[in-house]
Design a protein around this motif. Structure first.
Motif, mmCIF file in Angstrom:
data_model
loop_
_atom_site.group_PDB
_atom_site.id
_atom_site.type_symbol
_atom_site.label_atom_id
_atom_site.label_comp_id
_atom_site.label_asym_id
_atom_site.label_seq_id
_atom_site.Cartn_x
_atom_site.Cartn_y
_atom_site.Cartn_z
ATOM 1 N N ALA A 367 0.786 -1.072 -0.045
ATOM 2 C CA ALA A 367 -0.101 -0.093 0.118
ATOM 3 C C ALA A 367 0.901 1.341 0.052
ATOM 4 O O ALA A 367 0.749 2.287 -0.781
ATOM 5 N N GLY A 368 1.948 1.363 0.735
ATOM 6 C CA GLY A 368 2.775 2.220 0.640
ATOM 7 C C GLY A 368 3.512 2.627 -0.573
ATOM 8 O O GLY A 368 3.616 3.910 -1.075
ATOM 9 N N ALA A 369 3.836 1.551 -1.317
ATOM 10 C CA ALA A 369 4.355 1.766 -2.743
ATOM 11 C C ALA A 369 3.373 2.361 -3.563
ATOM 12 O O ALA A 369 3.786 3.061 -4.353
ATOM 13 N N LEU A 370 2.107 2.172 -3.625
ATOM 14 C CA LEU A 370 0.970 2.590 -4.239
ATOM 15 C C LEU A 370 0.569 4.171 -3.805
ATOM 16 O O LEU A 370 -0.183 4.630 -4.618
ATOM 17 N N ALA A 371 1.221 4.475 -2.765
ATOM 18 C CA ALA A 371 0.504 5.673 -1.895
ATOM 19 C C ALA A 371 1.321 6.932 -2.675
ATOM 20 O O ALA A 371 0.690 8.129 -2.756
ATOM 21 N N SER A 372 2.471 6.850 -3.187
ATOM 22 C CA SER A 372 3.154 7.891 -3.731
ATOM 23 C C SER A 372 2.468 8.348 -5.208
ATOM 24 O O SER A 372 1.956 7.442 -5.868
ATOM 25 N N SER A 379 1.757 14.641 -15.760
ATOM 26 C CA SER A 379 1.253 15.239 -14.546
ATOM 27 C C SER A 379 1.226 14.233 -13.508
ATOM 28 O O SER A 379 1.068 12.991 -13.860
ATOM 29 N N LEU A 380 1.250 14.815 -12.109
ATOM 30 C CA LEU A 380 1.192 13.673 -10.897
ATOM 31 C C LEU A 380 -0.195 13.262 -10.604
ATOM 32 O O LEU A 380 -1.145 14.466 -10.879
ATOM 33 N N LEU A 381 -0.369 12.246 -10.333
ATOM 34 C CA LEU A 381 -1.678 11.761 -10.216
ATOM 35 C C LEU A 381 -1.935 10.861 -8.994
ATOM 36 O O LEU A 381 -0.926 10.001 -8.908
ATOM 37 N N SER A 382 -2.333 11.081 -7.933
ATOM 38 C CA SER A 382 -2.559 10.367 -6.632
ATOM 39 C C SER A 382 -3.864 9.158 -6.851
ATOM 40 O O SER A 382 -4.973 9.810 -7.404
ATOM 41 N N ILE A 383 -3.498 8.027 -6.449
ATOM 42 C CA ILE A 383 -4.675 6.940 -6.539
ATOM 43 C C ILE A 383 -4.968 6.547 -5.376
ATOM 44 O O ILE A 383 -3.979 6.457 -4.477
ATOM 45 N N THR A 384 -6.123 5.727 -5.189
ATOM 46 C CA THR A 384 -6.355 4.947 -4.112
ATOM 47 C C THR A 384 -6.681 3.537 -4.691
ATOM 48 O O THR A 384 -7.195 3.292 -5.798
ATOM 49 N N SER A 385 -6.543 2.633 -3.766
ATOM 50 C CA SER A 385 -6.998 1.000 -4.337
ATOM 51 C C SER A 385 -7.611 0.341 -3.125
ATOM 52 O O SER A 385 -7.356 0.477 -1.907
#
Length: 716
Positions: A367-372, A379-385
């Motif tokens: 989860a930490g790896a996907l948090a960045s 462009s920068l994009l933040s996602i949740t899973s």
């Protein structure tokens, strides 16, 4: 003593022995194994024949020479059936082998005769001057005398053998090389000359040793050349075939590896796909069982993938998925599995976990790896899973069930919002088991005759006559009770059994219509709903044709309803299938028109006869405004396209009046009747011919006593 002739005989003994050995070796690698073994035996007996001749010629006295002469006779007789059998094996005919066996029996009789006679089978009496001095001084025992009758018979048999061999040699010369053919003919000529000279020698005309063995040397050479060439060519061909076979095997291995890679890999990310993940999970399960450790399964579902695809394009969505795959791979061990299940879902299988705390640590790391934030489309994009997790052996013991458990947990997580983690727990298992039980019951429903049909009338907006009855399926289960179509139709499609259920509906509806025809209702038809699988996948035309023939109906007696969304799944295929149905004379209509977001351009080419206006538009009719305009527009469109239009969900007299005013053709809804059992539908048909005034003035369109159990009341 000077004995050059005898020396040649003894030398030929070794030559023939080598020929026998060579033929035996050839027999192992040749297609003519029987021929080679026969030739080997022939060379061996010629070797013994030459040895016996040498012993006769060099004998010390008359009696020793005569004893050796009898052995010469024995081997000369044995050579005749062997040569015959050799040619027969080359010719490979049953009749030739039978002749060879007869010759062998005769030869055996001659050998017995040779044994009992004092001078062998050749002579009844011999001349006493058998010791002959050759011009160069060599002395040899060469016998001559009065030929016996048996000897003359053997001469005749030898002549027959020579003729038989010559006939076969003529055939051989047409197939073999010129060099091999010459050797055959030279050998036959020499053996013929040797045989004639032997006859002259036996009669005392000349004093000459037996030269048949030397003549056969040429035949041995020609045979070796022929068989050797065959063995060599066959070995070359075998090597070529073996080389090509090995080449093909290598190609197949490479192709299989490529196929397995494509079959088990995701093209976009290069990760294993679902099939590859299941194969890997099987190995990990065995390893964890052996080591008594835990296997953690995590399914990550990218929550924002649909938004990214919609706002930034599928190329940006693909880039996001590739980066998610790379981050997950970078944060697992080599022994773990990372795979893509499809769309935005990834599975991570972490093996060798000792405790539940280890499972939690693995999730936190991933989860930490996907948090960045991800750098997508400049462009920068933040996602949740959303994440569903299951642990072996705590939850499930098989790889497919373990994956299903994690997917159930994911479903639970997504139902609670985005970015949630849920572990599989027993209540989810119970839910899964209940679904399996429900699916099993659905599979058996058709066999157990648990399905039934009820019918909802469609009436003419002009005179109120019943024009059509829509067949609606119901499932009455002993444990689940009455199950409505919205609970099992989509599931039946998923399970792949909707085609067989649909075929039953078509047959049952046609059977009931045939009964109504017998009751005198000749102007009414039945309408049947079709699913996507029925229209696009199954052999619908054959099913409908068979039902019509079985119940003595025509195509115009039934109407097939297809929802707008089904048509839009594959418009070209739908147009093709509808055209085939229309050729049968079947009436076709589009159900729930206006809800499928279809292109109006398809209405020009769809081979349909009617549109069914969705009930959602009819409900808003009384409010006026947009609802009224939509109904008016749809009815006007149908009129311009020369299509009949049916309004669903008519429940009030006001809706009835407005639809009649707008020019709607047919009406269906609770105002006239709810879905009816077969018995109630039959009574409805009997009492249905009532003037519109009675309907408009009544508080209920149809006597409630004719309706079925209230639990049946449903729009579909």
């Amino acid at each position: 003593m000077n004995t050059p002739v005898a020396t040649l005989y003894f030398i030929s003994v070794g030559v023939f022995a080598l020929g026998a050995f060579q033929a035996a070796i050839m027999a192992r690698g040749s297609a003519y194994a029987k021929t080679c073994w026969t030739f080997s035996a022939l060379c061996l007996f010629f070797s013994l024949f030459q040895l016996s001749c040498g012993l006769q010629f060099t004998a010390s006295n008359f009696h020793a020479a005569m004893a050796a002469h009898k052995w010469v006779n024995i081997f000369s007789v044995l050579l005749i059936p062997l040569i015959w059998f050799l040619v027969a094996s080359l010719e490979d005919k049953a009749s030739s082998f039978r002749h060879a066996y007869i010759v062998a029996v005769l030869a055996a009789c001659v050998i017995g005769y040779n044994y009992v006679m004092p001078h062998g089978f050749r002579f009844d009496a011999v001349f006493q001057d058998g010791l002959t001095t050759l011009p160069w001084g060599e002395q040899m025992w060469i016998f001559s005398g009065e030929p016996s009758l048996v000897f003359r018979a053997m001469r005749f048999m030898s002549l027959c053998l020579l003729i038989y061999t010559m006939i076969f040699s003529i055939k051989i010369t047409r197939l073999g090389e010129k060099r091999t053919s010459r050797l055959f003919w030279i050998a036959l000529a020499l053996m013929l000359i040797a045989g004639l000279m032997a006859g002259l020698s036996d009669s005392g005309v000349i004093k000459m040793s037996y030269l048949g063995g030397f003549g056969f040397l040429f035949l041995a050479v020609s045979f070796s050349a022929l068989v050797g060439k065959d063995v060599s060519s066959r070995r070359i061909e075998e090597l070529r075939i073996y080389s090509e076979l090995q080449h093909e095997i290598e190609h197949r291995k490479i192709d299989n590896q490529r196929f397995e890679h494509v079959l088990n890999s995701d093209i976009l990310t290069g990760l294993p796909n679902r099939a590859g993940a299941l194969a890997g999970l099987t190995k990990l399960l065995d390893l964890n069982i052996k080591n008594q450790t835990k296997l953690g399964i995590f399914i990550f579902d990218v929550d924002q993938l649909g938004i990214v695809n919609g706002t930034r394009g599928y190329q940006a969505g693909d880039q996001l998925l590739i980066e998610v795959a790379q981050r997950l791979q970078a944060n697992v061990r080599d022994s773990d599995i990372v795979a893509r299940l499809g769309s935005g879902r990834f599975i991570v299988a972490a093996t060798g976990l000792k405790t539940e705390r280890c499972v939690t640590l693995v999730y936190e790391k991933l989860a930490g790896a996907l948090a960045s934030p991800f750098y997508v489309s400049d462009s920068l994009l933040s996602i949740t899973s959303s994440v569903g997790a299951a642990v072996f052996p705590d939850n499930i013991s098989a790889n497919e069930d373990l994956l299903s458990a994690a997917e159930l947990a994911l479903h639970d997580a997504k139902s609670d919002g985005i970015g949630k983690l849920r572990f599989y727990h027993p209540s989810l298992k119970d839910t899964m088991q209940e679904r399996i039980a429900f699916e099993s019951a659905l599979k058996e429903a058709l066999t157990n005759q648990e399905f039934s049909l009820c019918y909802q009338p469609q009436v003419s907006a002009i005179n109120g006559n019943t024009v059509c009855l829509e067949a609606l399926i119901r499932w009455q289960h002993p444990a689940y009770g009455l199950v409505m179509p919205d609970k099992f139709i989509q599931l039946a499609e998923t399970m792949g059994i909707i085609a067989s259920i649909g075929a039953w509906v078509i047959d049952a509806a046609c059977e009931q219509l045939s009964r109504w025809r017998a009751m005198g209702f000749t102007d009414v038809r039945v309408a049947i709903n079709l699913s996507a699988q029925q229209l696009l996948v199954s052999e619908l035309e054959q099913t409908v044709s068979a039902a019509l023939q079985r119940h003595q109906l025509s195509g115009r007696d039934i109407e097939l309803e297809i929802t707008e969304s089904v048509l839009m799944q594959d418009p070209e295929r739908a147009i093709e299938r509808l055209g085939a149905l229309q050729k049968l004379g079947i009436r076709l209509s589009i159900d729930d028109f206006g809800t499928g977001y279809s292109s109006l351009g398809y209405l020009r080419v769809l081979p349909v006869n009617a549109l069914k206006l969705d009930r959602s538009f009819v409900w808003d009719l009384e409010k006026g405004g947009k609802g009224l305009e939509i109904c008016a527009t749809a009815i006007d469109l149908a009129k311009k396209l020369d299509l009949e239009i049916v309004a669903e969900g008519v429940e009030t007299k006001e809706q009835l009046a407005q639809l009649r005013h707008l020019g709607c053709d047919l009406l269906q809804g609770y105002l006239f009747a709810k879905p009816l059992t077969v018995e109630a539908a039959s009574i409805f048909l009997i009492n249905a011919h009532r003037p519109w005034q009675s309907v408009m003035n009544s508080d209920a369109g149809f006597d409630i006593s004719l309706m079925i159990n209230p639990s049946y009341s449903s729009g579909n």
